[in-house]
Design an enzyme around this catalytic site. Sequence first.
Site, PDB file in Angstrom:
ATOM      1  N   LYS A 114      31.033  20.416   3.389  1.00  0.00           N
ATOM      2  CA  LYS A 114      29.810  21.157   3.686  1.00  0.00           C
ATOM      3  C   LYS A 114      29.904  21.847   5.050  1.00  0.00           C
ATOM      4  O   LYS A 114      29.397  22.961   5.225  1.00  0.00           O
ATOM      5  CB  LYS A 114      28.604  20.217   3.643  1.00  0.00           C
ATOM      6  CG  LYS A 114      28.254  19.731   2.238  1.00  0.00           C
ATOM      7  CD  LYS A 114      27.822  20.874   1.339  1.00  0.00           C
ATOM      8  CE  LYS A 114      27.283  20.385   0.013  1.00  0.00           C
ATOM      9  NZ  LYS A 114      26.784  21.498  -0.847  1.00  0.00           N
ATOM     10  N   TYR A 173      32.511  14.818   1.662  1.00  0.00           N
ATOM     11  CA  TYR A 173      31.320  15.640   1.436  1.00  0.00           C
ATOM     12  C   TYR A 173      30.907  16.356   2.713  1.00  0.00           C
ATOM     13  O   TYR A 173      30.696  17.573   2.727  1.00  0.00           O
ATOM     14  CB  TYR A 173      30.195  14.746   0.931  1.00  0.00           C
ATOM     15  CG  TYR A 173      28.898  15.461   0.656  1.00  0.00           C
ATOM     16  CD1 TYR A 173      28.727  16.202  -0.506  1.00  0.00           C
ATOM     17  CD2 TYR A 173      27.828  15.374   1.545  1.00  0.00           C
ATOM     18  CE1 TYR A 173      27.521  16.854  -0.774  1.00  0.00           C
ATOM     19  CE2 TYR A 173      26.623  16.015   1.287  1.00  0.00           C
ATOM     20  CZ  TYR A 173      26.474  16.754   0.129  1.00  0.00           C
ATOM     21  OH  TYR A 173      25.292  17.397  -0.131  1.00  0.00           O
TER      22      TYR A 173
END
Length: 266
Positions: A160, A156
Amino acid sequence: MSATGLELEGRLALVTGAGRGIGEAVARALVAHGARVIATDLAPEGVGKLAREHPGHLTARFLDVTDAAAVEALVAEAEDSLGPLDIAVNVAGILRSSSVEDLTDEDWAATFSVNANGVLHVSRAAARRMTGRGSGSIVTVASNAAGVPRAGMSAYAASKAAAVMFTKCLGLEVAGRGVRCNTVSPGSTLTDMQRALWTASDAESEAAAAQRVIAGDLATHRTGIPLGRIADPADIAEAVVFLVSDRARHITMHDLYVDGGATLRA
């Protein structure tokens, strides 16, 4: 500002991941500020509800941001039927929590497919049209995890971080043609994604689980939240509205942290 006082009146916005959470809040905020919104999501229920609540102001569309051809087709159809796209907001995202040792190739690929590739597909389709008109604003909702290591969130956080730097690079390329590109990086926000991270027992209240997040966790090297509250999705939405508005007309390639000070801006 328009004669009605609505600063985004007359503008058309595309929002991905608008069926719930931050995406839903962004879509609602844009409508409240006068924009017409194309709210997209993989699941039809949330955006369908938004369309029923805002007839004439919000259009619901199914969209899989990982499908580049589908994104291009939707943006083209939207411009043909609704007019020039002025705003694009990338909110669609997924989180698959795992230690690196246990992280599967499938989870890594799926996370990047939505969180990074999806941002590419939507931003590219929007920018191609905006640059020809000499105006437009693209905002990517990223995460403060892009700038601070987080245990169990490598895929994640990495995806990002990729989305943040991609958006900055795009912003540099299109700045001379009147298009601004920025990111908003939330910290812990009261969404289904946040709740999925909690390990609270069924008997524990949401407030108690939230308090643990606010307090931080020394064992995982995670700071708490200095402002003493978890963000509401509306807090993130208001930051997005500011960045797409003329109030931010001289801001581009900026990463705005909205995390209550949780990262200490490290």
